[in-house]
Design an enzyme around this catalytic site. Structure first.
Site, PDB file in Angstrom:
ATOM      1  N   GLU A 290       0.832  -1.214   0.000  1.00  0.00           N
ATOM      2  CA  GLU A 290       0.000   0.000   0.000  1.00  0.00           C
ATOM      3  C   GLU A 290       0.865   1.263   0.000  1.00  0.00           C
ATOM      4  O   GLU A 290       0.528   2.254  -0.647  1.00  0.00           O
ATOM      5  CB  GLU A 290      -0.954   0.007   1.195  1.00  0.00           C
ATOM      6  CG  GLU A 290      -1.964  -1.138   1.207  1.00  0.00           C
ATOM      7  CD  GLU A 290      -2.815  -1.218  -0.048  1.00  0.00           C
ATOM      8  OE1 GLU A 290      -3.110  -0.167  -0.646  1.00  0.00           O
ATOM      9  OE2 GLU A 290      -3.175  -2.340  -0.440  1.00  0.00           O
TER      10      GLU A 290
ATOM     11  N   ASP B 175      -5.436  -4.386  -8.495  1.00  0.00           N
ATOM     12  CA  ASP B 175      -4.551  -3.485  -9.233  1.00  0.00           C
ATOM     13  C   ASP B 175      -4.555  -3.810 -10.724  1.00  0.00           C
ATOM     14  O   ASP B 175      -4.453  -2.915 -11.555  1.00  0.00           O
ATOM     15  CB  ASP B 175      -3.127  -3.602  -8.692  1.00  0.00           C
ATOM     16  CG  ASP B 175      -3.033  -3.129  -7.259  1.00  0.00           C
ATOM     17  OD1 ASP B 175      -3.786  -2.206  -6.891  1.00  0.00           O
ATOM     18  OD2 ASP B 175      -2.228  -3.697  -6.496  1.00  0.00           O
TER      19      ASP B 175
ATOM     20  N   HIS C  61       1.857   2.132  -3.490  1.00  0.00           N
ATOM     21  CA  HIS C  61       0.840   2.950  -4.181  1.00  0.00           C
ATOM     22  C   HIS C  61       0.918   4.404  -3.698  1.00  0.00           C
ATOM     23  O   HIS C  61       0.891   5.336  -4.497  1.00  0.00           O
ATOM     24  CB  HIS C  61      -0.570   2.434  -3.870  1.00  0.00           C
ATOM     25  CG  HIS C  61      -0.905   1.108  -4.486  1.00  0.00           C
ATOM     26  ND1 HIS C  61      -0.759   0.850  -5.833  1.00  0.00           N
ATOM     27  CD2 HIS C  61      -1.425  -0.027  -3.948  1.00  0.00           C
ATOM     28  CE1 HIS C  61      -1.156  -0.391  -6.085  1.00  0.00           C
ATOM     29  NE2 HIS C  61      -1.559  -0.950  -4.956  1.00  0.00           N
TER      30      HIS C  61
HETATM   31 ZN    ZN Z   1      -2.440  -2.724  -4.697  1.00  0.00          ZN
END
Ligand code: ZN
Length: 235
Positions: free
Chosen positions: A59, A161, A62
């Site tokens: 995370e 994703d 991202h």
């Molecule tokens: Zn992800």
């Protein structure tokens, strides 16, 4: 996110744990305890915490990629089904969304490669004993789950994703809403296939199918009502 506790703040991003995650840990503890006693319970919880540390780093992948494009992530929340990085907005350009979407799984590729390296080094150094080493066993198990995280996240269906990667690739040549709609259809097609396989095989696939189907509908609805904030980058 409601029912979540702040546990840390890293580089201006709050790390939160959902209460359901604590219940999940308690459940892991008791189920391992029943089978393997206290050492089993400790090992089971340790493994789950290590796994979710990898999810958290995913995370952050991202979040830091988004930050490079001037997009803030106020918080990351850990749930039993994974992590959610709440981006304040969606990247403007498709190639930026592509980078943000890829950054998460890329973190797990790096972790898996590092763990595989360490396990092989330990195997060379410790020879036969390495098979009995709980530390090495934990590391090789973690390496495999990181590989699984990469594969699962790259399924080209929202809210994974892979769905965002697919949409970003399509949006390079198509209008955004159309790219989202096509990506949503592909995701829902996959959900139906998973659902059918689930009926005859692993029931977990039925759960994943529902999850993907709902994710596709939500994403298509957001694209239709463009301008509304992105709820979350879910994995
Ligand atoms: Zn992800």
């Amino acid at each position: 996110m409601r029912w979540s506790l702040k546990v840390a703040s890293v580089a201006g991003i709050e790390v939160r744990i959902h209460l359901s995650f604590l219940l999940f840990l308690a459940w892991i503890w008791f189920s391992y305890y029943q089978v393997a006693g206290l050492p089993g319970a400790v090992q089971g919880v340790l493994f789950i915490l290590s796994l979710f540390a990898c999810v958290l780093l995913h995370e952050f992948g991202h979040a830091f990629a988004a930050r490079a494009f001037g997009i803030a992530t106020p918080d990351i929340t850990l749930l039993p089904i994974g992590g959610v990085a709440r981006l304040t907005r969606i990247p403007d350009k498709p190639w930026q969304e592509l980078v943000v979407a890829i950054a998460g799984p890329l973190v797990n590729v790096v972790i898996a490669a590092a763990l595989i390296f360490v396990v092989h080094r330990s195997a060379e150094l410790e020879q036969l004993q390495y098979l009995e080493s709980p530390r090495v066993e934990l590391l090789s198990k973690l390496a495999s789950v990181n590989v699984m995280l990469v594969l699962f996240n790259l399924i080209p269906a929202f809210p994974m994703d892979g769905g965002r990667i697919l949409r970003a690739l399509l949006a390079m040549t198509l209008p955004y809403a159309q790219a989202t709609q096509i990506a949503a259809w592909i995701g829902q097609g996959l959900a139906v296939v998973f659902g059918i396989f689930g009926l005859f095989g692993n029931p977990l696939l039925i759960f994943i199918a529902f999850f993907i189907f709902a994710g596709a509908q939500q994403e298509a609805a957001i694209a239709r009502a463009k301008g509304s904030p992105r709820p979350a980058a879910k994995d």
